[in-house]
Structure formats: C-alpha cells, structure tokens
Motif scaffolding. Structure first.
Motif, PDB file in Angstrom:
ATOM      1  N   GLN A  91      -9.824   5.437  59.909  1.00 51.60           N
ATOM      2  CA  GLN A  91     -10.074   4.871  61.239  1.00 51.60           C
ATOM      3  C   GLN A  91     -11.513   5.046  61.702  1.00 51.60           C
ATOM      4  O   GLN A  91     -11.937   4.441  62.679  1.00 51.60           O
ATOM      5  CB  GLN A  91      -9.134   5.524  62.267  1.00 51.60           C
ATOM      6  CG  GLN A  91      -7.676   5.320  61.985  1.00 51.60           C
ATOM      7  CD  GLN A  91      -7.268   3.878  62.145  1.00 51.60           C
ATOM      8  OE1 GLN A  91      -7.622   3.235  63.123  1.00 51.60           O
ATOM      9  NE2 GLN A  91      -6.540   3.351  61.176  1.00 51.60           N
ATOM     10  N   SER A  92     -12.254   5.901  60.997  1.00 52.37           N
ATOM     11  CA  SER A  92     -13.607   6.228  61.429  1.00 52.37           C
ATOM     12  C   SER A  92     -14.404   6.685  60.216  1.00 52.37           C
ATOM     13  O   SER A  92     -13.885   7.399  59.358  1.00 52.37           O
ATOM     14  CB  SER A  92     -13.544   7.346  62.479  1.00 52.37           C
ATOM     15  OG  SER A  92     -14.828   7.744  62.868  1.00 52.37           O
ATOM     16  N   GLN A 125     -17.305   5.883  68.748  1.00 56.68           N
ATOM     17  CA  GLN A 125     -16.972   4.450  68.769  1.00 56.68           C
ATOM     18  C   GLN A 125     -17.735   3.709  67.681  1.00 56.68           C
ATOM     19  O   GLN A 125     -17.199   2.808  67.037  1.00 56.68           O
ATOM     20  CB  GLN A 125     -17.273   3.838  70.137  1.00 56.68           C
ATOM     21  CG  GLN A 125     -16.926   2.373  70.227  1.00 56.68           C
ATOM     22  CD  GLN A 125     -15.461   2.088  69.950  1.00 56.68           C
ATOM     23  OE1 GLN A 125     -14.575   2.801  70.430  1.00 56.68           O
ATOM     24  NE2 GLN A 125     -15.179   1.067  69.173  1.00 56.68           N
ATOM     25  N   ASP A 130     -18.620   4.907  64.773  1.00 65.21           N
ATOM     26  CA  ASP A 130     -17.951   5.209  63.507  1.00 65.21           C
ATOM     27  C   ASP A 130     -16.629   4.455  63.366  1.00 65.21           C
ATOM     28  O   ASP A 130     -16.254   4.037  62.272  1.00 65.21           O
ATOM     29  CB  ASP A 130     -17.731   6.716  63.359  1.00 65.21           C
ATOM     30  CG  ASP A 130     -19.029   7.486  63.140  1.00 65.21           C
ATOM     31  OD1 ASP A 130     -20.079   6.858  62.904  1.00 65.21           O
ATOM     32  OD2 ASP A 130     -18.987   8.736  63.212  1.00 65.21           O
ATOM     33  N   ARG A 131     -15.925   4.244  64.480  1.00 72.20           N
ATOM     34  CA  ARG A 131     -14.677   3.465  64.436  1.00 72.20           C
ATOM     35  C   ARG A 131     -14.982   1.988  64.164  1.00 72.20           C
ATOM     36  O   ARG A 131     -14.301   1.352  63.372  1.00 72.20           O
ATOM     37  CB  ARG A 131     -13.891   3.621  65.740  1.00 72.20           C
ATOM     38  CG  ARG A 131     -13.175   4.957  65.859  1.00 72.20           C
ATOM     39  CD  ARG A 131     -12.189   4.970  67.018  1.00 72.20           C
ATOM     40  NE  ARG A 131     -12.818   4.826  68.318  1.00 72.20           N
ATOM     41  CZ  ARG A 131     -13.336   5.822  69.041  1.00 72.20           C
ATOM     42  NH1 ARG A 131     -13.300   7.052  68.573  1.00 72.20           N
ATOM     43  NH2 ARG A 131     -13.883   5.599  70.207  1.00 72.20           N
ATOM     44  N   THR A 132     -16.003   1.467  64.807  1.00 72.41           N
ATOM     45  CA  THR A 132     -16.393   0.070  64.588  1.00 72.41           C
ATOM     46  C   THR A 132     -16.823  -0.134  63.139  1.00 72.41           C
ATOM     47  O   THR A 132     -16.439  -1.110  62.490  1.00 72.41           O
ATOM     48  CB  THR A 132     -17.530  -0.336  65.547  1.00 72.41           C
ATOM     49  OG1 THR A 132     -17.079  -0.143  66.896  1.00 72.41           O
ATOM     50  CG2 THR A 132     -17.938  -1.779  65.342  1.00 72.41           C
ATOM     51  N   GLN A 169     -13.781  -0.283  60.936  1.00 75.86           N
ATOM     52  CA  GLN A 169     -13.074  -1.559  61.044  1.00 75.86           C
ATOM     53  C   GLN A 169     -13.770  -2.633  60.212  1.00 75.86           C
ATOM     54  O   GLN A 169     -13.110  -3.408  59.506  1.00 75.86           O
ATOM     55  CB  GLN A 169     -12.996  -2.010  62.504  1.00 75.86           C
ATOM     56  CG  GLN A 169     -12.073  -1.173  63.350  1.00 75.86           C
ATOM     57  CD  GLN A 169     -12.177  -1.522  64.822  1.00 75.86           C
ATOM     58  OE1 GLN A 169     -13.218  -1.972  65.309  1.00 75.86           O
ATOM     59  NE2 GLN A 169     -11.091  -1.293  65.551  1.00 75.86           N
TER      60      GLN A 169
END
Length: 155
Positions: A91-92, A135, A137-139, A142
């Motif tokens: 997720q990250s 955020q 790292d999450r982007t 993705q």
C-alpha cells in the motif's frame, strides 16, 4: 445447459463473443435485459470471471453513454515475479524501494531502459508531490501496482 446458473450463461455469452473478436464493448443494461436480470448481476459476472489473472482487462465508463469493455489479453510468463513485486510494493513504498523494484524489472528483461526511465519519472517525488510523505508513498505505490498489473499481459 440446464445445469448452468444465470452467471454461467452470461459468462458463456460474453466469452462466445470474445472468441470471434479480441474485445467486446457492452452496455450493462442491455445485457441485463437480454438475460432478464438486474444490472448488478452483470457487474458480478464481469468482476469475478473476467479478471486479469484469467487473461482479461476490463474498462468501464459510467453514465448515459457508458459501457463496459472486456479485452482478452495474453498473459506473460513471469507472473510469479510480478506478483511478488506487487506484494512487496503493498500500500505504500518509498522512492528508494521503488527504484529497486524498477531495477528488478529491468534486470530480468521485463522492461527496457526507456520504459524504466519513464516509470522512474512517473514515481519521482516531483511527480507525486503531495502535502506529506506518507501520502506520497501511497500514491507512488498505487502507480507502481497499476504499472505492474499492466505488465502481466500483452495487448
């Protein structure tokens, strides 16, 4: 055919169309009317029986002119490696760790140097710049997961 449930019949219908052509574009409501089911039944069949793991890419557009497009694709041989990378990304993922993922893809010949550079540009901190690092790292994760999923097949 009597032993088939409605989901099996819808799946068979769509796969029959896909035998003649590589891609099918349908209107969910029209197929639902044809089989006398609610449109969510069509969603269920597509979501569970036309997955990337089964060799299908599904795209949809909602709204009045909406459609569902199903395309049969050829899966590549190194799926286990890509699946492991997807799991590693999670997720990250930091930029440093994502570079290692891209290096792995390049070293095993899955992507070439130009593709690696394009992916690096897409996940660079300037490209995914947001208010906080978590955020970012999450982007980045993705983006990488979507790229990895697309590397599972050839159009």
């Amino acid at each position: 055919m009597e032993d088939q449930n409605i989901s099996d019949m819808i799946e068979s219908y769509l796969k029959q169309i896909l035998m003649d052509t590589k891609r099918v574009e349908i209107r969910r409501s029209e197929v639902a009317d044809q089989f006398n089911v609610v449109p969510s039944q069509i969603n269920y069949v597509i979501k569970t029986r036309f997955t990337i793991q089964d060799g299908y890419v599904v795209q949809s557009k909602r709204g009045g002119g909406g459609y569902i497009r199903i395309e049969k694709v050829k899966l590549l041989d190194n799926l286990e490696h890509i699946d492991a990378l997807i799991e590693a990304v999670g997720q990250s993922i930091s930029y440093h760790d994502s570079v290692a993922v891209i290096r792995s893809l390049y070293n095993d010949g899955t992507i070439n140097r130009r593709e690696a550079n394009i992916i690096l540009a897409a996940i660079d901190k300037n490209a995914v710049s947001v208010d906080n690092r978590a955020q970012e790292d999450r982007t980045r994760a993705q983006i990488l997961v979507e790229i990895l999923n697309h590397l599972c097949y050839e159009s």
